[in-house]
Enzyme design. Structure first.
Site, PDB file in Angstrom:
ATOM      1  N   GLY A  86       0.902  -1.181  -0.154  1.00  0.00           N
ATOM      2  CA  GLY A  86       0.215  -0.135  -0.013  1.00  0.00           C
ATOM      3  C   GLY A  86       0.936   1.260  -0.135  1.00  0.00           C
ATOM      4  O   GLY A  86       2.045   1.076   0.265  1.00  0.00           O
ATOM      5  N   GLY A  88       2.893   3.921   1.366  1.00  0.00           N
ATOM      6  CA  GLY A  88       3.403   3.939   2.639  1.00  0.00           C
ATOM      7  C   GLY A  88       3.950   5.211   2.692  1.00  0.00           C
ATOM      8  O   GLY A  88       4.289   5.850   3.762  1.00  0.00           O
ATOM      9  N   ARG A  89       3.963   6.070   1.693  1.00  0.00           N
ATOM     10  CA  ARG A  89       4.463   7.376   1.876  1.00  0.00           C
ATOM     11  C   ARG A  89       3.891   8.357   0.648  1.00  0.00           C
ATOM     12  O   ARG A  89       4.506   9.093   0.182  1.00  0.00           O
ATOM     13  CB  ARG A  89       6.085   7.619   1.625  1.00  0.00           C
ATOM     14  CG  ARG A  89       6.524   6.747   0.397  1.00  0.00           C
ATOM     15  CD  ARG A  89       8.004   7.213   0.110  1.00  0.00           C
ATOM     16  NE  ARG A  89       8.622   6.263  -0.661  1.00  0.00           N
ATOM     17  CZ  ARG A  89       9.789   6.553  -1.215  1.00  0.00           C
ATOM     18  NH1 ARG A  89      10.417   7.459  -1.017  1.00  0.00           N
ATOM     19  NH2 ARG A  89      10.271   5.571  -2.154  1.00  0.00           N
ATOM     20  N   LYS A 108       4.099  12.312  -3.357  1.00  0.00           N
ATOM     21  CA  LYS A 108       4.914  10.905  -3.107  1.00  0.00           C
ATOM     22  C   LYS A 108       5.969  11.658  -2.237  1.00  0.00           C
ATOM     23  O   LYS A 108       6.654  12.629  -2.338  1.00  0.00           O
ATOM     24  CB  LYS A 108       5.550  10.600  -4.247  1.00  0.00           C
ATOM     25  CG  LYS A 108       6.491   9.291  -4.033  1.00  0.00           C
ATOM     26  CD  LYS A 108       6.923   8.635  -5.191  1.00  0.00           C
ATOM     27  CE  LYS A 108       7.662   7.307  -5.174  1.00  0.00           C
ATOM     28  NZ  LYS A 108       8.169   6.724  -6.413  1.00  0.00           N
ATOM     29  N   ASP A 120       9.288   5.869   7.179  1.00  0.00           N
ATOM     30  CA  ASP A 120       8.974   7.300   7.821  1.00  0.00           C
ATOM     31  C   ASP A 120       8.000   8.006   6.700  1.00  0.00           C
ATOM     32  O   ASP A 120       7.595   9.267   7.295  1.00  0.00           O
ATOM     33  CB  ASP A 120      10.408   8.005   7.962  1.00  0.00           C
ATOM     34  CG  ASP A 120      10.983   8.274   6.756  1.00  0.00           C
ATOM     35  OD1 ASP A 120      10.504   8.028   5.511  1.00  0.00           O
ATOM     36  OD2 ASP A 120      12.084   9.044   6.664  1.00  0.00           O
ATOM     37  N   GLY A 121       7.604   7.451   5.662  1.00  0.00           N
ATOM     38  CA  GLY A 121       6.754   8.107   4.939  1.00  0.00           C
ATOM     39  C   GLY A 121       7.354   9.443   4.121  1.00  0.00           C
ATOM     40  O   GLY A 121       6.466   9.975   3.204  1.00  0.00           O
ATOM     41  N   ARG A 172       3.139  13.154  -8.534  1.00  0.00           N
ATOM     42  CA  ARG A 172       3.267  12.288  -9.804  1.00  0.00           C
ATOM     43  C   ARG A 172       1.784  12.345 -10.226  1.00  0.00           C
ATOM     44  O   ARG A 172       0.778  12.329  -9.838  1.00  0.00           O
ATOM     45  CB  ARG A 172       3.682  10.931  -9.147  1.00  0.00           C
ATOM     46  CG  ARG A 172       3.606   9.912 -10.085  1.00  0.00           C
ATOM     47  CD  ARG A 172       4.289   8.695  -9.619  1.00  0.00           C
ATOM     48  NE  ARG A 172       3.814   7.983  -8.522  1.00  0.00           N
ATOM     49  CZ  ARG A 172       3.975   6.947  -8.039  1.00  0.00           C
ATOM     50  NH1 ARG A 172       5.328   6.376  -8.396  1.00  0.00           N
ATOM     51  NH2 ARG A 172       3.476   5.858  -7.112  1.00  0.00           N
ATOM     52  N   ARG A 179      -2.414  -1.428  -9.681  1.00  0.00           N
ATOM     53  CA  ARG A 179      -1.166  -2.083  -9.951  1.00  0.00           C
ATOM     54  C   ARG A 179      -1.487  -3.816 -10.268  1.00  0.00           C
ATOM     55  O   ARG A 179      -2.649  -3.905  -9.568  1.00  0.00           O
ATOM     56  CB  ARG A 179      -0.141  -2.113  -9.049  1.00  0.00           C
ATOM     57  CG  ARG A 179       0.212  -0.763  -8.721  1.00  0.00           C
ATOM     58  CD  ARG A 179       0.367  -0.368  -7.067  1.00  0.00           C
ATOM     59  NE  ARG A 179       0.542   1.088  -6.740  1.00  0.00           N
ATOM     60  CZ  ARG A 179       1.771   1.653  -6.812  1.00  0.00           C
ATOM     61  NH1 ARG A 179       2.887   0.905  -6.920  1.00  0.00           N
ATOM     62  NH2 ARG A 179       1.567   2.965  -6.517  1.00  0.00           N
ATOM     63  N   ASP A 244       3.863  -4.997  -7.659  1.00  0.00           N
ATOM     64  CA  ASP A 244       3.376  -3.819  -7.545  1.00  0.00           C
ATOM     65  C   ASP A 244       3.970  -2.489  -7.954  1.00  0.00           C
ATOM     66  O   ASP A 244       3.403  -1.395  -7.688  1.00  0.00           O
ATOM     67  CB  ASP A 244       3.604  -3.452  -5.495  1.00  0.00           C
ATOM     68  CG  ASP A 244       5.119  -3.582  -5.011  1.00  0.00           C
ATOM     69  OD1 ASP A 244       5.573  -4.517  -5.598  1.00  0.00           O
ATOM     70  OD2 ASP A 244       5.396  -2.650  -4.650  1.00  0.00           O
TER      71      ASP A 244
HETATM   72  P1  AMP Z   1       8.897   0.710  -3.689  1.00  0.00           P
HETATM   73  O1  AMP Z   1      10.003  -0.284  -3.567  1.00  0.00           O
HETATM   74  O2  AMP Z   1       9.158   2.412  -3.849  1.00  0.00           O
HETATM   75  O3  AMP Z   1       7.890   0.306  -4.799  1.00  0.00           O
HETATM   76  O4  AMP Z   1       8.116   0.642  -2.378  1.00  0.00           O
HETATM   77  C1  AMP Z   1       7.793  -0.593  -1.730  1.00  0.00           C
HETATM   78  C2  AMP Z   1       6.542  -0.086  -0.465  1.00  0.00           C
HETATM   79  O5  AMP Z   1       7.543   0.405   0.625  1.00  0.00           O
HETATM   80  C3  AMP Z   1       5.443   0.769  -0.779  1.00  0.00           C
HETATM   81  O6  AMP Z   1       4.408   0.338  -0.141  1.00  0.00           O
HETATM   82  C4  AMP Z   1       5.903   1.827  -0.420  1.00  0.00           C
HETATM   83  O7  AMP Z   1       4.750   2.873   0.083  1.00  0.00           O
HETATM   84  C5  AMP Z   1       6.785   1.686   0.819  1.00  0.00           C
HETATM   85  N1  AMP Z   1       7.847   2.556   1.138  1.00  0.00           N
HETATM   86  C6  AMP Z   1       8.867   2.908   0.599  1.00  0.00           C
HETATM   87  N2  AMP Z   1       9.529   3.892   0.984  1.00  0.00           N
HETATM   88  C7  AMP Z   1       8.877   4.321   2.213  1.00  0.00           C
HETATM   89  C8  AMP Z   1       8.951   5.276   3.206  1.00  0.00           C
HETATM   90  N3  AMP Z   1      10.367   5.972   3.231  1.00  0.00           N
HETATM   91  N4  AMP Z   1       8.272   5.397   4.114  1.00  0.00           N
HETATM   92  C9  AMP Z   1       7.076   4.628   4.206  1.00  0.00           C
HETATM   93  N5  AMP Z   1       7.045   3.399   3.188  1.00  0.00           N
HETATM   94  C10 AMP Z   1       7.755   3.498   2.037  1.00  0.00           C
HETATM   95 MG    MG Z   2       6.341   0.746  -5.562  1.00  0.00          MG
END
Ligand code: AMP
Ligand code: MG
Length: 477
Positions: A86, A88-89, A108, A120-121, A172, A179, A244
């Site tokens: 989901g 996360g940020r 984002k 940390d979002g 974005r 997805r 995803d």
């Molecule tokens: P990604 O590798 O960017 O596709 O991210 C995979 C998952 O990790 C997704 O659910 C993102 O929302 C979460 N995510 C990536 N970076 C962060 C962050 N700094 N804080 C919280 N969630 C993150």
């Molecule tokens: Mg992603």
């Protein structure tokens, strides 16, 4: 003037378990780095003052008509399944609707959500500018992709391995953020009702002509086959082709550790987290087929007869490698200036690539030199290796439409002069981290016209000097 977005938020009208409503988390000192006025105009967005846009695109103010939410999804990450991912940020603000087209507007790096897990979002400036530059460059190259509407500095530090780094938020824009992992989210929960709602939503939004799940699968596969072939044709390595990060719309999404190749080698991997080369350049066609097989699996519960569905979906997925091959061949024929179709073409292209790999030829500059009549042979450690190939090639070009001139015109439109080279992207990030955004602005400008000769930007077309070579790229976090 007040920023105005023509919002109509269809995703927010889906069942509550599709997302969590949550506002972005405000930051201390938002400052607008860049706003994409051309894109805004296409989206029917009226810009506001820089101050107002800084606040809105940092998440400090929610624009009229927005209904912020974080989307739920699942996904296979490097082959392992996570049933609960989901945003996360990220916060989806809503959808801008203009000329009958609907686009997600998403922040984002805008703060934690219930899906943040240990994160940390937030995002730091480097990956935000990187995604801005790369996604806009991909668009200018004619490749379906999410876009960048705005970049804002937060005025807050973000803590990463390197220490404290300047925080930033990217806005974005995407045809949608549905997805493969969104389908997997409901399939994993055996939530057939949710799956059906998502299916119907996806068909209505992206594939109104699809009459059943098999037709949807075929349509997505057709777009993804073409997309991956387009990546291959510009030397693009996505780097995190998790399910995803694979869209139903067929757009490139999630610019993390992605990179464009300098010297050509099929095994090239840049991502620091891809230790086994799962997502290497030449593996991308296989991976996208695997991802589409996961989509097919997630669609099976929608079918009345699971066994019959599995059989027909398997047939559809098994046809995909041939489709990718055909798209690839079309694009690479154009890259070497060929218009007609002959049996030996695949071998001719394969022979060039093999010689390029052996001679560490620069991918972009070799093909561009074919287009401009420049000295392609100089790209090869052993120039005779090119000369040998070029004899067969010239013979093949004889009798082509428009002769050599026609071939050159085709190649100019297929072989860019400019790609976002890793070392330039890294240098741009280093400068921006020190407060100098001029290299960022210059990259964005030059890369918006990648097929034009731009003599003033010759430095951006040069491959890295040995000391400038970037060996690894790091994930967007
Ligand atoms: P990604 O590798 O960017 O596709 O991210 C995979 C998952 O990790 C997704 O659910 C993102 O929302 C979460 N995510 C990536 N970076 C962060 C962050 N700094 N804080 C919280 N969630 C993150
Ligand atoms: Mg992603």
């Amino acid at each position: 003037m007040t920023l105005r977005v023509p919002f109509d938020n269809s995703y927010a009208r889906l069942p509550a378990r599709f997302f969590t409503r949550i506002d972005p988390m405000p930051v201390t000192a938002p400052r607008l780095i860049r706003f994409n006025h051309a894109l805004a105009a296409d989206l029917g967005i009226t810009p506001g003052s820089d101050d107002e846009m800084a606040r809105i695109f940092a998440g400090n103010a929610v624009p009229a008509g927005a209904e912020p939410l974080a989307q739920a999804y699942a996904g296979h990450q490097f082959g392992g399944f996570s049933p609960q991912l989901g945003d996360g940020r990220a916060n989806l603000l809503g959808e801008a609707v203009a000329d009958g087209k609907r686009f997600d507007i998403q922040l984002k790096g805008s703060g934690p959500t219930p899906y943040s897990r240990m994160g940390d979002g937030r995002a730091w400036l480097g990956p935000v500018l990187r995604e801005y530059v790369l996604s806009e460059a991909m668009h200018a190259l004619g490749i379906p992709t999410s876009r960048a509407l705005a970049a804002v500095a937060t005025g807050e530090p973000v803590w990463r391995e390197q220490g404290a780094l300047p925080g930033a938020v990217l806005t974005r824009v995407a045809a949608s953020h549905i997805r493969v992992g969104t389908f997997q989210f409901f399939a994993a929960r055996r939530d057939v009702e949710g799956l059906r709602a998502l299916y119907e939503y996806t068909v209505a939004r992206h594939y109104p002509e699809a009459r059943d799940p098999a037709a949807l699968l075929e349509a997505v596969i057709a777009r993804q086959a073409r997309l991956v072939a387009q990546w291959m044709a510009v030397g693009f390595i996505h780097g995190v082709m998790n399910t995803d990060n694979t869209t139903l719309s067929g757009e490139t999404i999630d610019y993390g550790p992605c990179a464009f190749m300098d010297s050509y080698h099929p095994d090239t991997v840049y991502s620091s987290i891809d230790a086994h080369g799962r997502y290497a350049y030449s593996s991308q066609p296989d991976v996208i087929v695997w991802n589409m097989a996961q989509l097919a699996t997630a669609l099976v519960p929608l079918m009345p007869d699971a066994e019959a569905a599995a059989e027909s979906f398997t047939r559809i997925v098994h046809a995909m490698p041939g489709q990718i091959r055909a798209e690839w061949l079309t694009l690479f024929r154009r890259k070497i200036g060929i218009d007609s179709v002959r049996d030996g073409d695949e071998a001719l292209i394969g022979d060039l690539l093999a010689r390029m790999a052996e001679n560490r030829a620069d991918f972009t500059n070799t093909f561009r030199a074919l287009a401009t009549g420049g000295p392609a042979r100089d790209q090869f450690l052993n120039p005779a290796a090119f000369d040998e190939w070029a004899r067969t090639w010239r013979a093949r070009l004889e009798g082509e439409d428009g002769g050599e001139e026609g071939a050159r015109a085709r190649m100019r439109a297929a072989n860019p002069a400019f790609i976002p080279r890793n070392h330039r992207v890294e240098q741009m990030i280093a400068a921006a981290t020190e407060g100098d955004f001029a290299p960022f602005a210059r990259l964005v400008e030059v890369l918006s016209r990648p097929f034009d000769d731009q003599p003033g930007a010759a430095d951006l077309a040069r491959p890295p000097a040995p000391s400038e070579v970037v060996q690894q790229t790091f994930c967007g976090t």
